[in-house]
Scaffold this active site. Structure first.
Site, PDB file in Angstrom:
ATOM      1  N   THR A 183       0.855  -1.159   0.000  1.00  0.00           N
ATOM      2  CA  THR A 183       0.000   0.000   0.000  1.00  0.00           C
ATOM      3  C   THR A 183       0.895   1.213   0.000  1.00  0.00           C
ATOM      4  O   THR A 183       2.036   1.152   0.439  1.00  0.00           O
ATOM      5  CB  THR A 183      -0.965   0.047   1.193  1.00  0.00           C
ATOM      6  OG1 THR A 183      -2.117   0.757   0.823  1.00  0.00           O
ATOM      7  CG2 THR A 183      -0.367   0.677   2.405  1.00  0.00           C
ATOM      8  N   GLY A 213      -6.008   7.561   6.309  1.00  0.00           N
ATOM      9  CA  GLY A 213      -5.459   6.566   5.403  1.00  0.00           C
ATOM     10  C   GLY A 213      -4.623   5.614   6.224  1.00  0.00           C
ATOM     11  O   GLY A 213      -4.008   6.019   7.215  1.00  0.00           O
ATOM     12  N   THR A 219       2.650  -1.236  -5.083  1.00  0.00           N
ATOM     13  CA  THR A 219       1.766  -0.084  -5.224  1.00  0.00           C
ATOM     14  C   THR A 219       1.151  -0.123  -6.612  1.00  0.00           C
ATOM     15  O   THR A 219       1.833  -0.414  -7.582  1.00  0.00           O
ATOM     16  CB  THR A 219       2.566   1.232  -5.045  1.00  0.00           C
ATOM     17  OG1 THR A 219       3.218   1.210  -3.777  1.00  0.00           O
ATOM     18  CG2 THR A 219       1.669   2.443  -5.126  1.00  0.00           C
TER      19      THR A 219
END
Length: 185
Positions: free
Chosen positions: A12, A58, A174
């Site tokens: 991530t 987040g 990612t």
């Protein structure tokens, strides 16, 4: 299965960019197990409304751990409406001292549009320099890219999106499937 035998969850990148009276938090959607992409469309950026105040969060790390932390943060924010710094410090203290929470493996970026923080399990509540926060596997790539664009005419959302694209081009953990939340001061 021994920990060293388990390939581990990766993947991530979350970035928060403050510029021009706005804060943008963007996160990619990739979750990987070892060298395999398990999911490409995970939603790791969320908007909370505790006590009627908007907060954007987040997270990077274990999803279940992050949801546990988000629930705790929301509880702290409901107890101290409109006081993101206080709620963040209280969460970090609990995270560091509570035996159950100490085992959680995640990091958070949180903002109310005015303040921007990274919260870690080490008890840190960090206000990033230059108004840019980044966490996760590709966090350093996104951070470097965003810092390089900060002094341009680009707005916060454009910087966040382009920094995430650069991170996705470099970091195998990612992807370019973004969730973007914008919040104003």
């Amino acid at each position: 299965m021994a920990k060293e035998d388990f390939p581990g969850w990766h993947g991530t990148t979350i970035i928060g960019v403050r510029k021009g009276g706005k804060v943008v938090v963007a996160g990619d959607g990739q979750v990987s197990l070892g060298q395999t992409v398990i999911k490409g469309s995970a939603r790791k950026v969320r908007r909370l409304k505790p006590g009627g105040y908007d907060v954007v969060c987040g997270f990077a790390g274990s999803t279940a751990d992050a949801f546990t932390l988000l629930e705790r943060l929301e509880t702290k924010l409901e107890a101290t409406p409109g006081q993101l710094q206080r709620a963040s410090v209280e969460l970090a203290k609990d995270w560091r001292t509570d035996k159950y929470l100490q085992k959680l493996e995640a990091m958070l970026i949180v903002t109310d549009g005015s303040e921007l923080y990274i919260i870690t399990g080490a008890g840190d509540v960090l206000e990033p320099e230059h108004g840019i926060a980044a966490i996760g596997s590709g966090g350093n790539f996104a951070l470097a890219a965003a810092r390089g664009m900060l002094d341009t005419d680009k707005d916060a959302e454009t910087i966040a999106r382009e920094a995430m694209q650069i991170a996705a081009d470099i970091c195998v953990y990612t992807n370019g499937n973004l969730t973007v939340e914008v919040i104003e001061a």
